[in-house]
Write an enzyme that holds these catalytic residues in place. Structure first.
Site, PDB file in Angstrom:
ATOM      1  N   VAL A  29       0.840  -1.201   0.000  1.00  0.00           N
ATOM      2  CA  VAL A  29       0.000   0.000   0.000  1.00  0.00           C
ATOM      3  C   VAL A  29       0.878   1.255   0.000  1.00  0.00           C
ATOM      4  O   VAL A  29       0.603   2.227  -0.702  1.00  0.00           O
ATOM      5  CB  VAL A  29      -0.943   0.000   1.225  1.00  0.00           C
ATOM      6  CG1 VAL A  29      -1.751   1.301   1.300  1.00  0.00           C
ATOM      7  CG2 VAL A  29      -1.878  -1.203   1.185  1.00  0.00           C
ATOM      8  N   TYR A  30       1.948   1.202   0.785  1.00  0.00           N
ATOM      9  CA  TYR A  30       2.895   2.322   0.859  1.00  0.00           C
ATOM     10  C   TYR A  30       3.528   2.604  -0.502  1.00  0.00           C
ATOM     11  O   TYR A  30       3.587   3.762  -0.949  1.00  0.00           O
ATOM     12  CB  TYR A  30       3.973   1.993   1.898  1.00  0.00           C
ATOM     13  CG  TYR A  30       5.164   2.913   1.891  1.00  0.00           C
ATOM     14  CD1 TYR A  30       5.080   4.195   2.435  1.00  0.00           C
ATOM     15  CD2 TYR A  30       6.384   2.497   1.363  1.00  0.00           C
ATOM     16  CE1 TYR A  30       6.183   5.035   2.445  1.00  0.00           C
ATOM     17  CE2 TYR A  30       7.491   3.325   1.370  1.00  0.00           C
ATOM     18  CZ  TYR A  30       7.383   4.597   1.911  1.00  0.00           C
ATOM     19  OH  TYR A  30       8.478   5.430   1.905  1.00  0.00           O
ATOM     20  N   LEU A  31       3.997   1.566  -1.179  1.00  0.00           N
ATOM     21  CA  LEU A  31       4.645   1.759  -2.481  1.00  0.00           C
ATOM     22  C   LEU A  31       3.662   2.302  -3.516  1.00  0.00           C
ATOM     23  O   LEU A  31       4.040   3.124  -4.367  1.00  0.00           O
ATOM     24  CB  LEU A  31       5.273   0.456  -2.968  1.00  0.00           C
ATOM     25  CG  LEU A  31       6.500  -0.027  -2.188  1.00  0.00           C
ATOM     26  CD1 LEU A  31       6.972  -1.373  -2.726  1.00  0.00           C
ATOM     27  CD2 LEU A  31       7.629   0.994  -2.230  1.00  0.00           C
TER      28      LEU A  31
END
Length: 231
Positions: free
Chosen positions: A141-143
């Site tokens: 999700v962060y990437l």
């Protein structure tokens, strides 16, 4: 721009505003910019973080980028020569804050820079950032969030943007030796050296329009930045 002495006269330093001003990389960057005579302000969420910024030589600006309006952020950016987005939700945060900080706050900060007329814009991203990245883990999700923020910034013609994607961050002492290229492959990089590269990038507008990966390597920071800038 940079404060230097030319033929006996002093040229005033540039003013840089940093989002995520209490972050580990941001505090290092603030020290470097202040030490070379630049004026630097750091946007922070908590008033109790202000003394740490003052000790680094930066002006603390208390503003929550998760709830602030574009107008409010633009007001803090007005008169700056450069803006650096170094904020992050942090490794302990959930998926929701990856969206509200790593993506939405970056978009907000970029929009505010456009509104305030601050052309030079540097964003600290992550190696592997990609809006099409697959997976449901928090890091996936962060990437995606970082990739979406990068893509948004790339679409803003009013900004002279540079996107910096460091490798694995470490707290090792900086060596001042890096590899800075469009594609470096994975590898570690001390936060000290990330900050040093950011300090060079901020006032190297010839790097505008570049997305750069950064790991430890053979080249002195200034040489690496000049190389990608075409100098």
């Amino acid at each position: 721009m940079r404060r230097t002495v030319l033929s006996g006269r002093t040229v005033e330093g540039m003013r840089t505003v940093i989002a995520g001003g209490h972050g580990q990389i941001a505090l290092r960057l603030e020290r470097l910019l202040a030490a070379r005579g630049d004026e630097v302000a750091g946007i922070i969420r908590k008033a109790e973080q202000a003394d740490d910024l003052r000790e680094a030589g930066a002006e603390p600006v208390v503003l929550d980028l998760e709830s602030a309006s574009v107008d409010e952020v633009a007001e803090r950016l007005r008169g700056a020569d450069a803006a650096v987005f170094a904020a992050g939700a942090g490794p302990g945060s959930g998926a929701a804050r990856k969206d509200t900080v790593d993506k939405a706050a970056a978009v907000l900060f970029a929009d505010a820079a456009v509104q305030a007329g601050v052309r030079r814009f540097v964003i600290v991203s992550s190696m592997g950032a990609d809006p099409r990245h697959q997976g449901d883990e928090i890091f996936d999700v962060y990437l995606r969030a970082k990739g979406e923020a990068d893509a948004y910034v790339r679409g803003l013609d009013a900004l002279d943007w540079t996107i910096l994607r460091p490798g694995q961050l470490t707290d090792d002492a900086g060596t001042g030796l890096v590899r800075l290229e469009a594609r470096t492959g994975r590898g570690p990089i001390p936060r000290d050296d990330v900050a040093a590269v950011l300090a060079e990038l901020v006032d190297t507008p010839a790097t505008a329009g570049l997305t750069l990966e950064l790991i430890s390597g053979p080249a002195p920071v200034s040489v690496a930045v000049k190389s990608v800038a075409g100098n």
